[in-house]
Design a protein around this motif. Sequence first.
Motif, PDB file in Angstrom:
ATOM      1  N   LEU B  25       0.825  -1.199   0.000  1.00 49.40           N
ATOM      2  CA  LEU B  25       0.000   0.000   0.000  1.00 49.40           C
ATOM      3  C   LEU B  25       0.864   1.256   0.000  1.00 49.40           C
ATOM      4  CD1 LEU B  25      -3.028   0.686   0.271  1.00 49.40           C
ATOM      5  CD2 LEU B  25      -2.658   0.802   2.747  1.00 49.40           C
ATOM      6  N   THR B  26       0.466   2.241  -0.800  1.00 49.38           N
ATOM      7  CA  THR B  26       1.115   3.537  -0.723  1.00 49.38           C
ATOM      8  C   THR B  26       0.036   4.598  -0.597  1.00 49.38           C
ATOM      9  OG1 THR B  26       2.619   5.089  -1.792  1.00 49.38           O
ATOM     10  CG2 THR B  26       1.225   3.806  -3.233  1.00 49.38           C
ATOM     11  N   HIS B  27       0.409   5.725   0.023  1.00 45.36           N
ATOM     12  CA  HIS B  27      -0.558   6.813   0.172  1.00 45.36           C
ATOM     13  C   HIS B  27      -0.243   7.973  -0.753  1.00 45.36           C
ATOM     14  CE1 HIS B  27      -2.650   4.875   3.431  1.00 45.36           C
ATOM     15  NE2 HIS B  27      -1.485   4.577   3.967  1.00 45.36           N
ATOM     16  N   ASP B  28       0.984   8.036  -1.290  1.00 48.03           N
ATOM     17  CA  ASP B  28       1.246   9.087  -2.273  1.00 48.03           C
ATOM     18  C   ASP B  28       0.931   8.528  -3.663  1.00 48.03           C
ATOM     19  OD1 ASP B  28       3.356   7.432  -2.649  1.00 48.03           O
ATOM     20  OD2 ASP B  28       4.896   8.861  -2.046  1.00 48.03           O
ATOM     21  N   PHE B  29       1.292   9.239  -4.682  1.00 47.82           N
ATOM     22  CA  PHE B  29       0.877   8.849  -6.029  1.00 47.82           C
ATOM     23  C   PHE B  29       2.122   8.852  -6.906  1.00 47.82           C
ATOM     24  CE2 PHE B  29      -2.804   9.632  -9.273  1.00 47.82           C
ATOM     25  CZ  PHE B  29      -2.419   8.511  -9.980  1.00 47.82           C
ATOM     26  N   PRO B  30       2.845   7.725  -6.923  1.00 50.97           N
ATOM     27  CA  PRO B  30       4.078   7.673  -7.724  1.00 50.97           C
ATOM     28  C   PRO B  30       3.791   7.895  -9.207  1.00 50.97           C
ATOM     29  CG  PRO B  30       3.920   5.783  -6.249  1.00 50.97           C
ATOM     30  CD  PRO B  30       2.593   6.467  -6.221  1.00 50.97           C
ATOM     31  N   VAL B  31       4.797   8.385  -9.913  1.00 52.60           N
ATOM     32  CA  VAL B  31       4.686   8.654 -11.340  1.00 52.60           C
ATOM     33  C   VAL B  31       5.550   7.655 -12.088  1.00 52.60           C
ATOM     34  CG1 VAL B  31       5.192  10.308 -13.171  1.00 52.60           C
ATOM     35  CG2 VAL B  31       4.321  11.117 -10.977  1.00 52.60           C
ATOM     36  N   LEU B  32       4.973   6.984 -13.075  1.00 56.17           N
ATOM     37  CA  LEU B  32       5.787   6.088 -13.888  1.00 56.17           C
ATOM     38  C   LEU B  32       5.449   6.299 -15.340  1.00 56.17           C
ATOM     39  CD1 LEU B  32       5.360   3.356 -11.356  1.00 56.17           C
ATOM     40  CD2 LEU B  32       7.574   3.673 -12.439  1.00 56.17           C
ATOM     41  N   ALA B  33       6.438   6.460 -16.174  1.00 55.07           N
ATOM     42  CA  ALA B  33       6.220   6.565 -17.613  1.00 55.07           C
ATOM     43  C   ALA B  33       7.530   6.227 -18.279  1.00 55.07           C
ATOM     44  CB  ALA B  33       5.759   7.964 -18.003  1.00 55.07           C
ATOM     45  N   ALA B  34       7.443   5.850 -19.533  1.00 58.01           N
ATOM     46  CA  ALA B  34       8.627   5.385 -20.245  1.00 58.01           C
ATOM     47  C   ALA B  34       9.434   6.528 -20.845  1.00 58.01           C
ATOM     48  CB  ALA B  34       8.212   4.410 -21.342  1.00 58.01           C
ATOM     49  N   GLY B  35       8.881   7.729 -20.817  1.00 61.70           N
ATOM     50  CA  GLY B  35       9.571   8.861 -21.416  1.00 61.70           C
ATOM     51  C   GLY B  35       9.143  10.154 -20.758  1.00 61.70           C
ATOM     52  N   PRO B  36       9.495  11.275 -21.398  1.00 60.85           N
ATOM     53  CA  PRO B  36       9.129  12.572 -20.816  1.00 60.85           C
ATOM     54  C   PRO B  36       7.606  12.731 -20.713  1.00 60.85           C
ATOM     55  CG  PRO B  36      10.744  12.846 -22.579  1.00 60.85           C
ATOM     56  CD  PRO B  36      10.279  11.425 -22.627  1.00 60.85           C
ATOM     57  N   THR B  37       7.182  13.543 -19.759  1.00 63.22           N
ATOM     58  CA  THR B  37       5.774  13.874 -19.619  1.00 63.22           C
ATOM     59  C   THR B  37       5.296  14.655 -20.843  1.00 63.22           C
ATOM     60  OG1 THR B  37       5.822  13.858 -17.223  1.00 63.22           O
ATOM     61  CG2 THR B  37       4.180  15.278 -18.229  1.00 63.22           C
ATOM     62  N   GLN B  38       4.185  14.221 -21.408  1.00 62.76           N
ATOM     63  CA  GLN B  38       3.595  14.928 -22.544  1.00 62.76           C
ATOM     64  C   GLN B  38       2.781  16.111 -22.024  1.00 62.76           C
ATOM     65  OE1 GLN B  38       3.923  13.878 -25.908  1.00 62.76           O
ATOM     66  NE2 GLN B  38       5.459  12.535 -24.999  1.00 62.76           N
ATOM     67  N   ARG B  39       2.819  17.207 -22.715  1.00 64.60           N
ATOM     68  CA  ARG B  39       1.991  18.355 -22.333  1.00 64.60           C
ATOM     69  C   ARG B  39       1.145  18.741 -23.531  1.00 64.60           C
ATOM     70  NH1 ARG B  39       6.187  18.432 -18.934  1.00 64.60           N
ATOM     71  NH2 ARG B  39       5.592  18.717 -16.771  1.00 64.60           N
ATOM     72  N   VAL B  40      -0.127  18.369 -23.489  1.00 57.31           N
ATOM     73  CA  VAL B  40      -1.020  18.551 -24.630  1.00 57.31           C
ATOM     74  C   VAL B  40      -2.035  19.639 -24.275  1.00 57.31           C
ATOM     75  CG1 VAL B  40      -2.564  17.388 -26.241  1.00 57.31           C
ATOM     76  CG2 VAL B  40      -0.793  16.069 -25.053  1.00 57.31           C
ATOM     77  N   PRO B  41      -1.990  20.792 -24.947  1.00 55.13           N
ATOM     78  CA  PRO B  41      -2.998  21.827 -24.664  1.00 55.13           C
ATOM     79  C   PRO B  41      -4.392  21.315 -25.030  1.00 55.13           C
ATOM     80  CG  PRO B  41      -1.217  22.680 -26.061  1.00 55.13           C
ATOM     81  CD  PRO B  41      -1.059  21.190 -25.998  1.00 55.13           C
ATOM     82  N   THR B  42      -5.380  21.662 -24.219  1.00 52.46           N
ATOM     83  CA  THR B  42      -6.731  21.175 -24.506  1.00 52.46           C
ATOM     84  C   THR B  42      -7.252  21.738 -25.836  1.00 52.46           C
ATOM     85  OG1 THR B  42      -7.628  22.920 -23.108  1.00 52.46           O
ATOM     86  CG2 THR B  42      -7.363  20.739 -22.108  1.00 52.46           C
ATOM     87  N   ASP B  43      -6.730  22.894 -26.282  1.00 50.83           N
ATOM     88  CA  ASP B  43      -7.122  23.439 -27.593  1.00 50.83           C
ATOM     89  C   ASP B  43      -6.747  22.485 -28.733  1.00 50.83           C
ATOM     90  OD1 ASP B  43      -8.127  25.657 -26.439  1.00 50.83           O
ATOM     91  OD2 ASP B  43      -6.514  27.021 -27.060  1.00 50.83           O
ATOM     92  N   ASP B  44      -5.672  21.729 -28.544  1.00 54.56           N
ATOM     93  CA  ASP B  44      -5.205  20.822 -29.605  1.00 54.56           C
ATOM     94  C   ASP B  44      -5.693  19.391 -29.399  1.00 54.56           C
ATOM     95  OD1 ASP B  44      -3.759  22.998 -30.416  1.00 54.56           O
ATOM     96  OD2 ASP B  44      -1.887  22.330 -29.473  1.00 54.56           O
ATOM     97  N   TRP B  45      -6.294  19.135 -28.248  1.00 57.70           N
ATOM     98  CA  TRP B  45      -6.626  17.764 -27.851  1.00 57.70           C
ATOM     99  C   TRP B  45      -7.810  17.219 -28.654  1.00 57.70           C
ATOM    100  CZ3 TRP B  45     -10.781  15.116 -25.755  1.00 57.70           C
ATOM    101  CH2 TRP B  45     -10.514  13.909 -25.086  1.00 57.70           C
ATOM    102  N   LYS B  46      -7.685  15.997 -29.102  1.00 57.47           N
ATOM    103  CA  LYS B  46      -8.807  15.293 -29.717  1.00 57.47           C
ATOM    104  C   LYS B  46      -8.779  13.856 -29.239  1.00 57.47           C
ATOM    105  CE  LYS B  46      -9.866  17.804 -33.927  1.00 57.47           C
ATOM    106  NZ  LYS B  46      -9.169  19.039 -33.488  1.00 57.47           N
ATOM    107  N   PHE B  47      -9.958  13.254 -29.176  1.00 58.69           N
ATOM    108  CA  PHE B  47     -10.046  11.842 -28.826  1.00 58.69           C
ATOM    109  C   PHE B  47     -10.844  11.153 -29.929  1.00 58.69           C
ATOM    110  CE2 PHE B  47     -12.101   8.165 -26.883  1.00 58.69           C
ATOM    111  CZ  PHE B  47     -10.989   7.527 -26.357  1.00 58.69           C
TER     112      PHE B  47
END
Lengths: 240, 198
Positions: B25-47
């Motif tokens: 159990l952990t109480h904090d929120f570790p970050v895991l990813a294989a590369g740099p954090t992506q920063r996607v502006p919501t103006d450009d975001w599509k799903f």
Amino acid sequence: MSWRVARVSGLRDETPSARTLVLDVEDWPGHVAGQHVDIRLTAADGYTATRSYSIASAPDVERVEVTVERLDDGEVSPYLTRDVIVGDQLEVRGPIGGWFVWRPEEEAPVQLVGGGSGFVPLMSMVRTHAARSSSAPVRLVYSVRAPDAVLYAGELARPPGHVQVTYAYTRAVPEGWPDRPRRVDAELLAAATWPADRRPRSYVCGPTGFVEAVADLLVAAGHDPRTVRTERFGPTGGTR
Amino acid sequence: MGLISRGFTGRRREGAEDLPPGQYLTHDFPVLAAGPTQRVPTDDWKFTITTETGARHEWDWAAFTALPRDEVTVDLHCVTRWSKLHTDWEGVSLDTLLADVETSAHYALVESYGGYTTNLPLEDLTDGQAWVAFRYDGEDLDPEHGGPARLLVPHLYLWKSAKWVRGITLSDHDEPGFWESVGYHNYGDPWREQRYWE
């Protein structure tokens, strides 16, 4: 992937809080630099605890070395760094991981950036590079709290394979060091790492905040995010 | 039982009985990813959801956030062995996103900004099991944790909950994603401890 029995054939204290375990593993299949293993401990009543540890050594036939940093509130690392003696048997599974790896056939410049005990898998890359006489040029930035926290200090003093090593001491510097304690920042990276136009493959490993900061700085300096491979661990999470 | 580790007693941490095997159990929120954090502006975001026939269903940020949203409290289990319980999210259910999608496909390949992919059976995305989440703990989802929006499939290991999600391609055949191609389990059920390919 099955559990194998490993015999502890050597122990080396690297720093006051980190110890290397030399493990002879039955039928060890070999590994690629950057991979890790799971180590499982079992109590007399059957309770088990498993943690992952990065491999520090270059690939070898049936020997693998891991370096464990002791977390004082940890469950497994105090046992591995204090209680284990030569001749003990442990269970290991691996090798694990196929992304944060470097293969000696790769010729592109290599940029290694390690923070604290996150340096361990990068040392496997440095040692593999030397053992295989790779011609890929390697630069290493090692961010560490203080001189007595440097892992493999003796070996890095004469870096194998002509690796260019730059230290960033974050809290205490060695005597006569020309700089104050500092964190890895854009200026240090600009001076000590490959420029983006050399198209290096970068490997960044350390605590989450460190990896976030360094990966962002590399991207800001023009590195293609797809060339920046990261491995992060928090105080409680991740692979240690 | 495995080999006994001489002198090891272990610590049987708080709450461990409610966790999948091998988790703590952990109480904090570790970050895991294989590369740099992506920063996607919501103006450009599509799903985008693309079906096996090539039909496309696309939402921009305004259309996506206008959809009915769920508030869910779920447990997270990361293959690196930490678990975090009772996390609060807001997101759009995949049932809502798939409501007008005609498909007979069995598999989904999830794609992220930055190139990450992960695969899972389509039936694991439906019936209230999965969301495209964009708020965590009452706040907009931080990029480190996958914002502006990430997939949330809490009954599988967390690598299936792709950060920075940009779309899902439905298919008749199963195509391994990023971690699934480098040794991690194709399905990833934490209660069956499906961490790695055998």
